[in-house]
Scaffold this active site. Structure first.
Site, PDB file in Angstrom:
ATOM      1  N   ARG A   1       0.907  -1.192   0.070  1.00 49.76           N
ATOM      2  CA  ARG A   1       0.166   0.055   0.013  1.00 49.76           C
ATOM      3  C   ARG A   1       0.908   1.324   0.042  1.00 49.76           C
ATOM      4  NH1 ARG A   1      -5.124  -0.076   0.870  1.00 49.76           N
ATOM      5  NH2 ARG A   1      -5.114  -1.746   1.735  1.00 49.76           N
TER       6      ARG A   1
ATOM      7  N   ARG B   1     -10.411   2.434  -2.372  1.00 52.40           N
ATOM      8  CA  ARG B   1      -9.055   1.763  -1.592  1.00 52.40           C
ATOM      9  C   ARG B   1      -8.754   2.621  -0.282  1.00 52.40           C
ATOM     10  NH1 ARG B   1      -5.430  -1.330  -3.336  1.00 52.40           N
ATOM     11  NH2 ARG B   1      -3.710  -0.182  -2.235  1.00 52.40           N
TER      12      ARG B   1
ATOM     13  N   ASN C   1     -13.556  13.305   0.296  1.00 53.60           N
ATOM     14  CA  ASN C   1     -14.314  12.199  -0.040  1.00 53.60           C
ATOM     15  C   ASN C   1     -15.820  12.309  -0.078  1.00 53.60           C
ATOM     16  OD1 ASN C   1     -14.542   9.246  -0.812  1.00 53.60           O
ATOM     17  ND2 ASN C   1     -14.850   8.879   1.390  1.00 53.60           N
TER      18      ASN C   1
ATOM     19  N   HIS D   1     -19.159  10.211   0.352  1.00 51.92           N
ATOM     20  CA  HIS D   1     -19.565   8.693   0.808  1.00 51.92           C
ATOM     21  C   HIS D   1     -21.027   8.842   0.906  1.00 51.92           C
ATOM     22  CE1 HIS D   1     -19.132   5.103   3.169  1.00 51.92           C
ATOM     23  NE2 HIS D   1     -20.448   5.559   4.046  1.00 51.92           N
TER      24      HIS D   1
ATOM     25  N   ASP E   1     -13.498   7.111   6.566  1.00 53.89           N
ATOM     26  CA  ASP E   1     -14.828   7.646   6.581  1.00 53.89           C
ATOM     27  C   ASP E   1     -15.233   8.680   7.946  1.00 53.89           C
ATOM     28  OD1 ASP E   1     -15.278   6.797   4.145  1.00 53.89           O
ATOM     29  OD2 ASP E   1     -16.126   4.830   4.993  1.00 53.89           O
TER      30      ASP E   1
ATOM     31  N   GLU F   1     -25.440  13.176  -3.887  1.00 52.25           N
ATOM     32  CA  GLU F   1     -23.976  13.135  -4.197  1.00 52.25           C
ATOM     33  C   GLU F   1     -23.674  14.217  -5.307  1.00 52.25           C
ATOM     34  OE1 GLU F   1     -22.050   9.205  -4.393  1.00 52.25           O
ATOM     35  OE2 GLU F   1     -23.829   8.397  -3.314  1.00 52.25           O
TER      36      GLU F   1
HETATM   37  C1  GAR Z   1     -20.554   6.659  -4.838  1.00 52.26           C
HETATM   38  O1  GAR Z   1     -21.948   6.249  -4.440  1.00 52.26           O
HETATM   39  C2  GAR Z   1     -19.829   6.988  -3.766  1.00 52.26           C
HETATM   40  O2  GAR Z   1     -20.502   7.805  -2.892  1.00 52.26           O
HETATM   41  C3  GAR Z   1     -19.325   5.449  -3.308  1.00 52.26           C
HETATM   42  O3  GAR Z   1     -19.169   4.919  -4.476  1.00 52.26           O
HETATM   43  C4  GAR Z   1     -19.791   5.299  -5.640  1.00 52.26           C
HETATM   44  C5  GAR Z   1     -19.202   5.688  -6.658  1.00 52.26           C
HETATM   45  O4  GAR Z   1     -20.161   5.930  -7.877  1.00 52.26           O
HETATM   46  N1  GAR Z   1     -18.170   5.643  -2.411  1.00 52.26           N
HETATM   47  C6  GAR Z   1     -17.831   5.022  -1.458  1.00 52.26           C
HETATM   48  O5  GAR Z   1     -18.838   4.187  -1.144  1.00 52.26           O
HETATM   49  C7  GAR Z   1     -16.453   5.412  -0.731  1.00 52.26           C
HETATM   50  N2  GAR Z   1     -16.680   4.602   0.586  1.00 52.26           N
HETATM   51  P1  GAR Z   1     -19.341   6.849  -9.128  1.00 52.26           P
HETATM   52  O6  GAR Z   1     -18.141   6.062  -9.763  1.00 52.26           O
HETATM   53  O7  GAR Z   1     -20.586   6.744 -10.049  1.00 52.26           O
HETATM   54  O8  GAR Z   1     -19.070   8.121  -8.581  1.00 52.26           O
END
Ligand code: GAR
Length: 201
Positions: A66, A92, A108, A110, A146, A175
């Site tokens: 990592r 990741r 980020n 979430h 998170d 989002e």
């Molecule tokens: C989104 O819903 C984002 O909030 C989530 O992954 C998805 C990506 O969608 N992220 C997480 O869960 C982070 N822990 P996208 O590729 O269409 O933006």
């Protein structure tokens, strides 16, 4: 603040698209300097290329640890003179080294109202738990998963007829609204971190 963004993705990139659209529409004063994916089949790469944005694929499987992977990420972001890193479905965990390279300069998105339902599939966790209000959170990234200071949140009521998928779709709409808005807030400055709290002054 340096308004050059580095967007990190792993998948379809719909949040990346929301950022691209906000920049194109003049709603977000920023430049997307680079989009980096940890897998070559991330759908979001095509969105970036279509928008004329430089893309980089850094396959995490090609690195022994990592730490070495994160060093490569930091090197690419520095090469592109990135001032703010935006994780947009980047699946990741990031090392302390990465977070320390961009202190309070990593965001980020979430798909839950943190601190509830951290980790994977936040929307699904919320639906299965039976909450009546779900939502989305943009937060500053700290070494703890998170758990960083919250910049913006949006609430999404859960209806009895919702499935995990219909709920996730409505959360995604929020989002796409709050992520570009939060990026603009952070770039504009005039805020501080007070304990756990992100405070605009
Ligand atoms: C989104 O819903 C984002 O909030 C989530 O992954 C998805 C990506 O969608 N992220 C997480 O869960 C982070 N822990 P996208 O590729 O269409 O933006």
């Amino acid at each position: 603040m340096n308004r050059r963004l580095g967007v990190l993705i792993s998948g379809r990139g719909s949040n990346l698209q929301a950022i691209i659209d906000a920049v194109a529409a003049g709603r977000l004063q920023a430049t997307i300097a680079v989009v980096i994916a940890n897998t070559a089949d991330a759908g979001g790469l095509a969105r970036a290329r279509r928008a004329g944005i430089e893309t980089v694929v850094l396959e995490h499987t090609a690195y022994p640890s990592r730490e070495t992977y994160d060093q490569a990420l930091v090197a690419e972001l520095r090469r592109c003179d990135v001032g703010l890193v935006c994780l947009a479905g980047f699946m990741r965990l990031l090392s302390g080294t990465f977070v320390e390279a961009f202190p309070n300069r990593i965001l980020n998105i979430h798909p839950s109202l943190l601190p509830a339902f951290a980790g994977l599939h936040g929307q699904d966790q919320a639906w299965r738990h039976g909450v009546k209000i779900a939502g989305a959170t943009v937060h500053v990234v700290t070494p703890e998963l998170d758990a960083g200071p919250i910049v913006l949140q949006a609430a999404v009521p859960v209806e009895d007829v919702d499935t995990a998928d219909t709920l996730a779709a409505r959360i995604l709409v929020e989002e796409h609204r709050i992520y570009p808005a939060a990026i603009g807030i952070v770039l504009d400055g005039g805020w501080r971190i007070d304990g756990r709290r992100f405070v605009r002054s």
